[in-house]
Design a protein around this motif. Structure first.
Motif, PDB file in Angstrom:
ATOM      1  N   ARG A  38       0.834  -1.193   0.000  1.00 10.08           N
ATOM      2  CA  ARG A  38       0.000   0.000   0.000  1.00 10.08           C
ATOM      3  C   ARG A  38       0.872   1.247   0.000  1.00 10.08           C
ATOM      4  O   ARG A  38       2.018   1.227   0.448  1.00 10.08           O
ATOM      5  N   ALA A  40       0.276   5.404   0.860  1.00 11.24           N
ATOM      6  CA  ALA A  40      -0.524   6.558   1.256  1.00 11.24           C
ATOM      7  C   ALA A  40       0.103   7.819   0.653  1.00 11.24           C
ATOM      8  O   ALA A  40       1.302   7.827   0.349  1.00 11.24           O
ATOM      9  N   ALA A  91      -5.175   4.219   1.950  1.00 16.14           N
ATOM     10  CA  ALA A  91      -4.070   4.173   0.995  1.00 16.14           C
ATOM     11  C   ALA A  91      -4.561   3.549  -0.304  1.00 16.14           C
ATOM     12  O   ALA A  91      -5.684   3.020  -0.366  1.00 16.14           O
TER      13      ALA A  91
END
Length: 120
Positions: A38, A40, A91
């Motif tokens: 992931r 963000a 995210a």
């Protein structure tokens, strides 16, 4: 060319659950590892969870006990069950597939990403 098809992202309230799916199409080699990363905004991409074809798993400390990664090897599909979601889980989640070392080299593939947004 291998394509990773992701699905399951969305908007959820804190404490809720989501399930991500990712199916790999077109691989000539078996996929040793499949999992999720992931990213963000403003941060580096990070490992969330990985599952190997042998059944071992690895999780980021921040998701242990809340997320579960699983695989259907026959379908080249990996899932991520996310529970007790927190705003900091927000995210773009990317599916990842890794052949490991083959006689032609190592191949790593990425999905296009699916957005997960957790509201407080």
């Amino acid at each position: 060319q291998v394509r990773l098809a992701e699905s399951g992202g969305g908007l959820v309230q804190a404490g809720g659950s989501l399930r991500l799916s990712c199916e790999a199409f077109g691989s000539s080699f078996s996929l040793n590892a499949m999992g999720w990363y992931r990213q963000a905004p403003g941060k580096q991409r990070e490992l969330v969870a990985i599952s190997t074809s042998g059944g071992s798993t690895n999780y980021a400390d921040s998701v242990k006990g809340r997320f579960t990664v699983s695989r259907d090897n026959a379908r080249d599909t990996v899932y991520l069950q996310m529970s007790r979601l927190k705003p900091e889980d927000t995210a773009t989640y990317y599916c990842n597939a890794d052949t490991g070392v083959t006689h032609l080299g190592r191949y790593v593939y990425w999905g296009q990403g699916t957005q997960v947004t957790v509201s407080s």
